[in-house]
Design a protein around this motif. Structure first.
Motif, PDB file in Angstrom:
ATOM      1  N   ALA A  94      -1.968 -32.178 -25.177  1.00  0.00           N
ATOM      2  CA  ALA A  94      -0.680 -31.544 -24.895  1.00  0.00           C
ATOM      3  C   ALA A  94       0.455 -32.416 -25.414  1.00  0.00           C
ATOM      4  CB  ALA A  94      -0.518 -31.304 -23.391  1.00  0.00           C
ATOM      5  N   VAL A 134       4.196 -33.783 -24.387  1.00  0.00           N
ATOM      6  CA  VAL A 134       4.925 -34.039 -23.151  1.00  0.00           C
ATOM      7  C   VAL A 134       6.404 -34.219 -23.462  1.00  0.00           C
ATOM      8  CG1 VAL A 134       5.170 -35.564 -21.159  1.00  0.00           C
ATOM      9  CG2 VAL A 134       2.896 -35.091 -22.112  1.00  0.00           C
ATOM     10  N   ASP A 135       7.227 -33.448 -22.802  1.00  0.00           N
ATOM     11  CA  ASP A 135       8.682 -33.471 -22.979  1.00  0.00           C
ATOM     12  C   ASP A 135       9.231 -34.789 -22.441  1.00  0.00           C
ATOM     13  OD1 ASP A 135      11.417 -32.903 -23.086  1.00  0.00           O
ATOM     14  OD2 ASP A 135      11.130 -30.812 -22.489  1.00  0.00           O
ATOM     15  N   GLU A 136       9.984 -35.513 -23.276  1.00  0.00           N
ATOM     16  CA  GLU A 136      10.556 -36.793 -22.853  1.00  0.00           C
ATOM     17  C   GLU A 136      12.073 -36.735 -22.733  1.00  0.00           C
ATOM     18  OE1 GLU A 136       8.920 -39.073 -21.645  1.00  0.00           O
ATOM     19  OE2 GLU A 136       6.862 -38.722 -22.352  1.00  0.00           O
ATOM     20  N   GLY A 169       8.188 -35.998 -18.535  1.00  0.00           N
ATOM     21  CA  GLY A 169       6.868 -35.905 -17.935  1.00  0.00           C
ATOM     22  C   GLY A 169       6.301 -34.512 -17.861  1.00  0.00           C
ATOM     23  N   LYS A 170       7.105 -33.483 -18.157  1.00  0.00           N
ATOM     24  CA  LYS A 170       6.620 -32.114 -18.104  1.00  0.00           C
ATOM     25  C   LYS A 170       5.990 -31.729 -19.436  1.00  0.00           C
ATOM     26  CE  LYS A 170      10.027 -30.558 -14.700  1.00  0.00           C
ATOM     27  NZ  LYS A 170      11.114 -29.580 -14.398  1.00  0.00           N
ATOM     28  N   VAL A 171       4.925 -30.962 -19.362  1.00  0.00           N
ATOM     29  CA  VAL A 171       4.254 -30.506 -20.582  1.00  0.00           C
ATOM     30  C   VAL A 171       5.149 -29.498 -21.297  1.00  0.00           C
ATOM     31  CG1 VAL A 171       2.280 -29.237 -21.486  1.00  0.00           C
ATOM     32  CG2 VAL A 171       1.955 -30.944 -19.678  1.00  0.00           C
ATOM     33  N   LEU A 201       9.339 -36.377 -27.555  1.00  0.00           N
ATOM     34  CA  LEU A 201       8.096 -36.066 -26.862  1.00  0.00           C
ATOM     35  C   LEU A 201       7.082 -37.182 -27.029  1.00  0.00           C
ATOM     36  CD1 LEU A 201       5.981 -35.155 -29.321  1.00  0.00           C
ATOM     37  CD2 LEU A 201       7.367 -33.076 -29.237  1.00  0.00           C
ATOM     38  N   SER A 202       6.045 -37.113 -26.253  1.00  0.00           N
ATOM     39  CA  SER A 202       4.898 -38.001 -26.376  1.00  0.00           C
ATOM     40  C   SER A 202       3.640 -37.152 -26.365  1.00  0.00           C
ATOM     41  CB  SER A 202       4.876 -39.028 -25.237  1.00  0.00           C
ATOM     42  OG  SER A 202       4.830 -38.380 -23.978  1.00  0.00           O
ATOM     43  N   ARG A 213      -0.393 -36.418 -25.068  1.00  0.00           N
ATOM     44  CA  ARG A 213      -1.268 -36.638 -23.914  1.00  0.00           C
ATOM     45  C   ARG A 213      -2.627 -36.027 -24.186  1.00  0.00           C
ATOM     46  NH1 ARG A 213       0.667 -33.972 -18.498  1.00  0.00           N
ATOM     47  NH2 ARG A 213       2.151 -35.717 -18.504  1.00  0.00           N
ATOM     48  N   GLN A 245      -5.625 -28.952 -19.403  1.00  0.00           N
ATOM     49  CA  GLN A 245      -4.170 -28.922 -19.249  1.00  0.00           C
ATOM     50  C   GLN A 245      -3.641 -27.482 -19.312  1.00  0.00           C
ATOM     51  OE1 GLN A 245      -2.141 -32.709 -20.689  1.00  0.00           O
ATOM     52  NE2 GLN A 245      -3.744 -32.507 -22.214  1.00  0.00           N
TER      53      GLN A 245
END
Length: 289
Positions: free
Chosen positions: A41, A43-45, A51-53, A144-145, A147, A152
């Motif tokens: 996934a 991940v919103d940064e 921390g939210k996908v 983003l990052s 994961r 998920q």
């Protein structure tokens, strides 16, 4: 007791949540659902979303990207696509993107493989490539990052099943065909149940498919209440809001059934399917995206 029969028409896997995915000839189902599905996934940064996908609901442009697992060497042929290289299946797919594969058509995250992503301009990125995060951030205009973790889904580790007769009937109601990829299922089945019959398949429903068994059991299973995602075409080019409005008005916003794997096993295209509906009144329907 009513039973319905048919065959597996499509097996679809979405390695990275909310990106386009891949068609399989064969897949393995276990407690995680379809193995390898949504195992990765973005991940919103952003400070307000940290921390939210990230999903299509936030960035429809995610559908401009495609994800697939690269075949392992020495496969037995089951790790290929659906015979047409995916061209008539998931839009934009090609035979090089299609996998089911550890030699038995089974994808196992943690076996050393990770998905390959294809950018809108055709650039191919390995999941661990140093520049991938930056390319995605620029393309989606969102920091983003990345994961990696099994299951998920918004609906936890489950399987989404859709039905060919219902899809065809929905297209007839709307006056134009509807692509199954809009609904992001894992299994698309051609069975002799009446169109939309599954809207009332509640706890107790069992589907035997190939070597696996799926059941409507536990939380967040049953008829799938749809979010806004199906209103976007599979390539993220344009939105069709009348689709969701129609589902809400005519079908209680339900399409497809969310199920859990109650007997692990392999499933291939053309495998036999037996459905035993088991409605239990009063259960709350599930949701998916």
């Amino acid at each position: 007791m009513t039973s319905y029969f048919g065959t597996v028409q499509r097996i679809l896997r979405w390695p990275v949540k909310s990106l386009r995915g891949e068609d399989l000839r064969r897949g393995h189902f276990d407690g995680r659902g379809l193995v390898g599905d949504r195992a990765y996934a973005l991940v919103d940064e952003r400070e307000s979303h940290a921390g939210k996908v990230l999903t299509v609901r936030h960035r429809p442009e995610m559908l401009h990207w495609r994800a697939g697992y690269a075949p392992l060497s020495g496969g037995n042929g089951d790790d290929a696509g659906n015979g047409d290289g995916g061209a008539g299946a998931i839009p934009g797919a090609s035979s090089g993107d299609i996998l089911a594969g550890n030699g038995d058509g089974i994808a196992l995250p943690g076996d050393g493989r990770a998905p390959t992503l294809t950018a809108p301009d055709g650039t191919v990125w390995e999941w661990d490539a140093p520049g991938l995060t930056g390319a995605l951030t620029e393309s989606l205009n969102t920091p983003l990052s990345l994961r990696a973790a099994d299951g998920q889904h918004d609906r936890s580790m489950t399987v989404l099943v859709t039905f060919a007769r219902s899809l065809a009937a929905l297209g007839e109601e709307l006056g134009t065909p509807v692509e199954v990829e809009r609904f992001r299922p894992n299994l698309h089945l051609d069975v002799d149940a009446p169109a939309f019959d599954e809207e009332d398949w509640e706890p107790g429903t069992v589907i035997t498919v190939g070597g696996a068994e799926l059941s409507v059991v536990g939380e967040r299973t049953g008829p799938c209440v749809r979010c806004v995602v199906p209103s976007w075409d599979p390539l993220g080019r344009e939105r069709r809001p009348e689709l969701q409005k129609w589902l809400i008005a005519e079908h209680r916003n339900r399409f497809g059934v969310i199920m859990r794997v109650t007997r692990p096993g392999a499933v291939g295209l053309g495998d036999g399917v037996t459905v035993v509906p088991g409605p239990v009144p009063g259960e709350r329907p599930a949701g998916s995206s």
